[in-house]
Design an enzyme around this catalytic site. Structure first.
Site, PDB file in Angstrom:
ATOM      1  N   GLY A  27       8.085  13.390 -14.655  1.00 23.17           N
ATOM      2  CA  GLY A  27       9.367  12.966 -14.085  1.00 23.17           C
ATOM      3  C   GLY A  27      10.477  12.785 -15.122  1.00 23.17           C
ATOM      4  CG  ASP A  72      -0.249  -1.150 -17.458  1.00 20.48           C
ATOM      5  OD1 ASP A  72       0.944  -1.548 -17.423  1.00 20.48           O
ATOM      6  OD2 ASP A  72      -1.000  -1.168 -16.468  1.00 20.48           O
ATOM      7  CE1 TYR A 164      12.097   1.145  -7.998  1.00 22.08           C
ATOM      8  CE2 TYR A 164      14.201   1.299  -6.868  1.00 22.08           C
ATOM      9  CZ  TYR A 164      13.327   1.757  -7.827  1.00 22.08           C
ATOM     10  OH  TYR A 164      13.685   2.827  -8.628  1.00 22.08           O
ATOM     11  N   PRO A 194      20.160   5.907 -11.830  1.00 22.37           N
ATOM     12  CG  PRO A 194      18.222   6.935 -12.583  1.00 22.37           C
ATOM     13  CD  PRO A 194      18.872   5.592 -12.467  1.00 22.37           C
ATOM     14  N   GLY A 195      20.652   7.885  -8.830  1.00 18.79           N
ATOM     15  CA  GLY A 195      20.640   7.788  -7.369  1.00 18.79           C
ATOM     16  C   GLY A 195      19.350   8.394  -6.848  1.00 18.79           C
ATOM     17  CB  VAL A 197      15.879  11.634  -9.914  1.00 15.64           C
ATOM     18  CG1 VAL A 197      15.733  12.669 -11.027  1.00 15.64           C
ATOM     19  CG2 VAL A 197      16.945  10.611 -10.267  1.00 15.64           C
TER      20      VAL A 197
HETATM   21  P1  NAI Z   1       7.688   8.987 -11.537  1.00 10.53           P
HETATM   22  O1  NAI Z   1       6.853   8.210 -10.560  1.00 10.53           O
HETATM   23  O2  NAI Z   1       7.865  10.453 -11.337  1.00 10.53           O
HETATM   24  O3  NAI Z   1       7.138   8.736 -13.018  1.00 10.53           O
HETATM   25  C1  NAI Z   1       6.945   7.430 -13.497  1.00 10.53           C
HETATM   26  C2  NAI Z   1       5.968   7.462 -14.658  1.00 10.53           C
HETATM   27  O4  NAI Z   1       5.797   6.093 -15.094  1.00 10.53           O
HETATM   28  C3  NAI Z   1       4.581   7.976 -14.246  1.00 10.53           C
HETATM   29  O5  NAI Z   1       4.124   8.942 -15.182  1.00 10.53           O
HETATM   30  C4  NAI Z   1       3.707   6.728 -14.258  1.00 10.53           C
HETATM   31  O6  NAI Z   1       2.340   6.977 -14.620  1.00 10.53           O
HETATM   32  C5  NAI Z   1       4.417   5.868 -15.299  1.00 10.53           C
HETATM   33  N1  NAI Z   1       4.118   4.436 -15.119  1.00 10.53           N
HETATM   34  C6  NAI Z   1       4.176   3.730 -13.964  1.00 10.53           C
HETATM   35  N2  NAI Z   1       3.752   2.477 -14.185  1.00 10.53           N
HETATM   36  C7  NAI Z   1       3.432   2.389 -15.499  1.00 10.53           C
HETATM   37  C8  NAI Z   1       2.916   1.359 -16.313  1.00 10.53           C
HETATM   38  N3  NAI Z   1       2.618   0.147 -15.814  1.00 10.53           N
HETATM   39  N4  NAI Z   1       2.715   1.609 -17.627  1.00 10.53           N
HETATM   40  C9  NAI Z   1       2.984   2.833 -18.136  1.00 10.53           C
HETATM   41  N5  NAI Z   1       3.446   3.857 -17.412  1.00 10.53           N
HETATM   42  C10 NAI Z   1       3.669   3.641 -16.102  1.00 10.53           C
HETATM   43  O7  NAI Z   1       9.107   8.229 -11.562  1.00 10.53           O
HETATM   44  P2  NAI Z   1      10.559   8.775 -11.961  1.00 10.53           P
HETATM   45  O8  NAI Z   1      11.222   9.254 -10.729  1.00 10.53           O
HETATM   46  O9  NAI Z   1      10.470   9.652 -13.132  1.00 10.53           O
HETATM   47  O10 NAI Z   1      11.289   7.387 -12.341  1.00 10.53           O
HETATM   48  C11 NAI Z   1      11.503   6.946 -13.671  1.00 10.53           C
HETATM   49  C12 NAI Z   1      12.390   5.700 -13.643  1.00 10.53           C
HETATM   50  O11 NAI Z   1      13.616   5.994 -12.977  1.00 10.53           O
HETATM   51  C13 NAI Z   1      11.764   4.524 -12.888  1.00 10.53           C
HETATM   52  O12 NAI Z   1      12.067   3.320 -13.553  1.00 10.53           O
HETATM   53  C14 NAI Z   1      12.454   4.583 -11.533  1.00 10.53           C
HETATM   54  O13 NAI Z   1      12.482   3.312 -10.896  1.00 10.53           O
HETATM   55  C15 NAI Z   1      13.831   5.070 -11.923  1.00 10.53           C
HETATM   56  N6  NAI Z   1      14.554   5.717 -10.820  1.00 10.53           N
HETATM   57  C16 NAI Z   1      14.078   6.858 -10.201  1.00 10.53           C
HETATM   58  C17 NAI Z   1      14.769   7.430  -9.149  1.00 10.53           C
HETATM   59  C18 NAI Z   1      14.309   8.653  -8.424  1.00 10.53           C
HETATM   60  O14 NAI Z   1      14.950   9.033  -7.401  1.00 10.53           O
HETATM   61  N7  NAI Z   1      13.248   9.345  -8.856  1.00 10.53           N
HETATM   62  C19 NAI Z   1      16.040   6.830  -8.675  1.00 10.53           C
HETATM   63  C20 NAI Z   1      16.455   5.650  -9.401  1.00 10.53           C
HETATM   64  C21 NAI Z   1      15.722   5.126 -10.434  1.00 10.53           C
END
Ligand code: NAI
Length: 269
Positions: A27, A72, A164, A194-195, A197
């Site tokens: 991601g 973690d 959240y 981000p909005g 993604v």
């Molecule tokens: P994703 O779910 O695709 O990837 C998140 C990654 O974080 C995963 O590889 C997961 O294994 C890792 N992770 C989760 N908990 C963990 C922990 N306790 N320790 C270590 N690693 C951990 O998520 P994405 O979409 O890439 O999101 C990244 C950030 O952006 C997050 O903080 C999310 O809240 C934020 N975000 C994402 C949006 C979206 O639409 N995808 C929108 C707004 C914010």
């Protein structure tokens, strides 16, 4: 060779600099790790999932300087281990991206205390831990930078995600407070919002929110939301990565304590 993420304007900008990125196995985090590495940085990708080792291997196969470490972010000892590794490799740290985050979607009656606390623990409490453990190394940098993952939900809470939204509003408070405290050490602290993604997280949101809001067909809810975005498309992870390159760059040396929206105009507050 995977498609390039970083804008060519940052080519070589981060040469000789180091970055730790959490939640970097996939991601947004993986795109951010790739973008910093493509711009010359040496990067340490951190994720609780073993996928992070393959991710780092792929970056190395593309000639980039990347290492993966399984940890973690809520585990204090594991996070000490991450920054001990950074210390050993670089003796200092230039950029910390606290990107790891999780979401669950539930109405109030079904939302367990465990779920509420787990989302706060990963999205907010772990961010404090990352900042505290990285600070001694960032102080040794000429230009330390911390970038914290917030969200559009740090601007406005959505239905079925009070935990959240609370966690992401918290990110902005934490960011502002630390920006004030760490300015004297030359460390800038900013958040990114981000909005929508296109990542695994969004697939989950589309499915779970869609089900609860009565949009059963996959992609139906996302289409409706995208329609309401002035720029009429979701973000790609590389859009976020390029914002973070800017915020970490010397061109942003006067920006601290800010939360920057990157959402195609979805939120304007
Ligand atoms: P994703 O779910 O695709 O990837 C998140 C990654 O974080 C995963 O590889 C997961 O294994 C890792 N992770 C989760 N908990 C963990 C922990 N306790 N320790 C270590 N690693 C951990 O998520 P994405 O979409 O890439 O999101 C990244 C950030 O952006 C997050 O903080 C999310 O809240 C934020 N975000 C994402 C949006 C979206 O639409 N995808 C929108 C707004 C914010």
């Amino acid at each position: 060779m995977t498609t390039t993420v970083a804008s060519p304007m940052y080519a070589g900008h981060f040469a000789g600099r180091s970055a730790v990125i959490t939640g970097a196995g996939r991601g947004i985090g993986l795109a951010v790790g790739r973008a910093f590495a493509e711009s010359g940085a040496s990067v340490l990708l951190v994720d609780r999932d073993a996928v992070v080792e393959d991710a780092a291997e792929q970056l190395r196969a593309d000639g980039l300087d990347a290492h993966g470490i399984r940890a973690d972010v809520t585990d204090e000892a594991a996070m000490r281990g991450v920054f001990a590794e950074a210390d050993e490799r670089w003796s200092s740290l230039d950029v910390l991206v606290n990107n790891a985050g999780i979401i669950t979607i539930s109405d109030l009656d079904d939302l367990s205390l465990d779920d509420f606390q787990r989302v706060l623990a990963v999205n907010t409490t772990a961010m404090f831990l990352g900042c505290r453990e990285a600070a001694p190394l960032l102080r040794r940098s000429r230009s330390g930078v911390i970038l914290n993952a917030a969200s559009g939900q740090a601007r406005q809470g959505f239905i079925f995600t009070p935990h959240y939204a609370a966690s992401k509003f918290g990110v902005i408070g934490l960011t502002q407070s630390l920006a004030k405290e760490l300015a004297k050490d030359g460390i800038r602290v900013n958040a990114y919002c981000p909005g929508i993604v296109q990542t695994d997280m969004w697939d989950y949101n589309d499915r779970e929110w869609g089900r609860r809001l009565g949009h059963y067909a996959p992609g139906e809810l996302i289409r409706e939301w995208i329609d309401a975005i002035p720029l009429k498309r979701p973000a790609e992870a590389k859009d976020i990565a390029n914002l973070l390159l800017f915020l970490a760059s010397d061109a942003a040396e006067y920006i601290t304590g800010q939360a920057v929206n990157i959402d195609g105009g979805m939120f304007m507050n």
